[in-house]
Design an enzyme around this catalytic site. Sequence first.
Site, mmCIF file in Angstrom:
data_model
loop_
_atom_site.group_PDB
_atom_site.id
_atom_site.type_symbol
_atom_site.label_atom_id
_atom_site.label_comp_id
_atom_site.label_asym_id
_atom_site.label_seq_id
_atom_site.Cartn_x
_atom_site.Cartn_y
_atom_site.Cartn_z
ATOM 1 N N TYR A 31 36.621 29.228 12.419
ATOM 2 C CA TYR A 31 37.197 28.448 11.326
ATOM 3 C C TYR A 31 36.124 27.677 10.566
ATOM 4 C CZ TYR A 31 36.790 23.873 13.700
ATOM 5 O OH TYR A 31 36.309 22.719 14.285
ATOM 6 N N LYS A 147 31.597 28.184 15.496
ATOM 7 C CA LYS A 147 32.709 27.305 15.105
ATOM 8 C C LYS A 147 34.016 28.000 15.483
ATOM 9 C CE LYS A 147 33.840 23.942 11.492
ATOM 10 N NZ LYS A 147 33.896 22.753 12.323
ATOM 11 N N GLU A 179 26.326 16.181 20.747
ATOM 12 C CA GLU A 179 26.975 15.882 19.458
ATOM 13 C C GLU A 179 28.266 15.145 19.781
ATOM 14 O OE1 GLU A 179 28.445 19.327 17.338
ATOM 15 O OE2 GLU A 179 28.865 20.414 19.176
ATOM 16 N N LEU A 203 27.137 22.332 17.241
ATOM 17 C CA LEU A 203 27.437 23.006 15.978
ATOM 18 C C LEU A 203 26.435 22.448 14.962
ATOM 19 C CD1 LEU A 203 29.500 24.892 14.478
ATOM 20 C CD2 LEU A 203 30.377 22.769 13.516
HETATM 21 N N1 PDD Z 1 34.344 19.414 12.462
HETATM 22 N N2 PDD Z 1 30.285 19.284 15.507
HETATM 23 C C1 PDD Z 1 31.558 19.617 15.764
HETATM 24 C C2 PDD Z 1 31.952 19.882 17.177
HETATM 25 C C3 PDD Z 1 32.486 19.700 14.709
HETATM 26 O O1 PDD Z 1 33.757 20.051 14.966
HETATM 27 C C4 PDD Z 1 32.057 19.412 13.386
HETATM 28 C C5 PDD Z 1 32.990 19.500 12.214
HETATM 29 C C6 PDD Z 1 30.720 19.064 13.175
HETATM 30 C C7 PDD Z 1 30.183 18.760 11.804
HETATM 31 O O2 PDD Z 1 30.088 19.933 11.019
HETATM 32 P P1 PDD Z 1 30.165 19.863 9.423
HETATM 33 O O3 PDD Z 1 29.175 18.853 8.984
HETATM 34 O O4 PDD Z 1 29.788 21.238 9.000
HETATM 35 O O5 PDD Z 1 31.575 19.489 9.058
HETATM 36 C C8 PDD Z 1 29.857 19.021 14.257
HETATM 37 C C9 PDD Z 1 35.292 19.705 11.426
HETATM 38 C C10 PDD Z 1 35.183 18.824 10.237
HETATM 39 C C11 PDD Z 1 36.699 19.764 12.030
HETATM 40 O O6 PDD Z 1 36.826 20.395 13.071
HETATM 41 O O7 PDD Z 1 37.636 19.233 11.451
#
Ligand code: PDD
Length: 288
Positions: A31, A147, A179, A203
């Site tokens: 996703y 992801k 993270e 991620l």
């Molecule tokens: N989550 N790490 C994890 C585990 C995440 O689920 C996310 C983002 C990030 C940050 O990634 P980005 O900067 O590309 O949004 C890091 C999204 C927003 C979610 O699951 O809603």
Amino acid sequence: MKVLINDKIVDREEASIDIEDRGYQFGDGVYEVVRLYNGQFFTFDEHIDRLYASAAKIDLVIPYPKDILKNLLKQLASENNIHTGNVYLQVTRGIQIPRNHVIPDDLPLEGVLTATAREVPRNEALFVTGGKAITDEDVRWLRCDIKSISLLGNIMSKNKAHREGALEAILHRGDTITECSASNVFIIKDGVLWTHSADNLILNGITRQVIIKAAGKGGIPVREANFTVSDLLAADEVFISSTTLEVTPITTVDDTVIGTGLRGPVTQKVHELFEAEIVAECGELLPV
Ligand code: PDD
């Protein structure tokens, strides 16, 4: 509200998923969450590229080329009149009857694409005041670079944070901070920005990548290197980053107040640099 199902935009009530979809039964899918400002997608290509990269890592073939997928998502955002909001999209491996862990190689499955688009204003107050985080053991699998829609470990940690009145759970494998449950984490020590290196344990957030580049341009030194729970608790400043949280300060971790307990100057500067990147791509950020 209109949603996307494969290449059709339909009313939400009209969309349906087969109960033997591998995404539903196994969490077998990938996703993305993409943000729009002023009706324009921010870092659209980066998110689309990461989706295809995640899919390739699990041998999932996305049923559309990138430009077609981007056009479908643009149409979805426009039909829902999104000004400042989020597009959530996922692709599962598709329907398999009967349920079987093994992915058939003689009968290619059709991936199932779904997406929603919602208006979600920027939480400007939160970006200034920030909030509390807890620490939690990182019990997820070892391919956090994908992801994946399988998010049980993330959900358990996020919910623990929520129950304790915190914004986020900052995860650690043993002593090493990786993270957060749904965002990346940065610490600032003596003016240097630290964040875990982009390997299989995190991620590689698109926001994280934009921040690293923007900090470089703004003269803030960045170290993509591992740091420990003690480094976190002794940091001058801590912030988390994601598509929806942008740059959100963390002012307390467990029972430890970080720095002055208020958003620090480097975090503020990083957010300003990040906003400049949004403005360059999507135009001025005016109050909605
Ligand atoms: N989550 N790490 C994890 C585990 C995440 O689920 C996310 C983002 C990030 C940050 O990634 P980005 O900067 O590309 O949004 C890091 C999204 C927003 C979610 O699951 O809603």
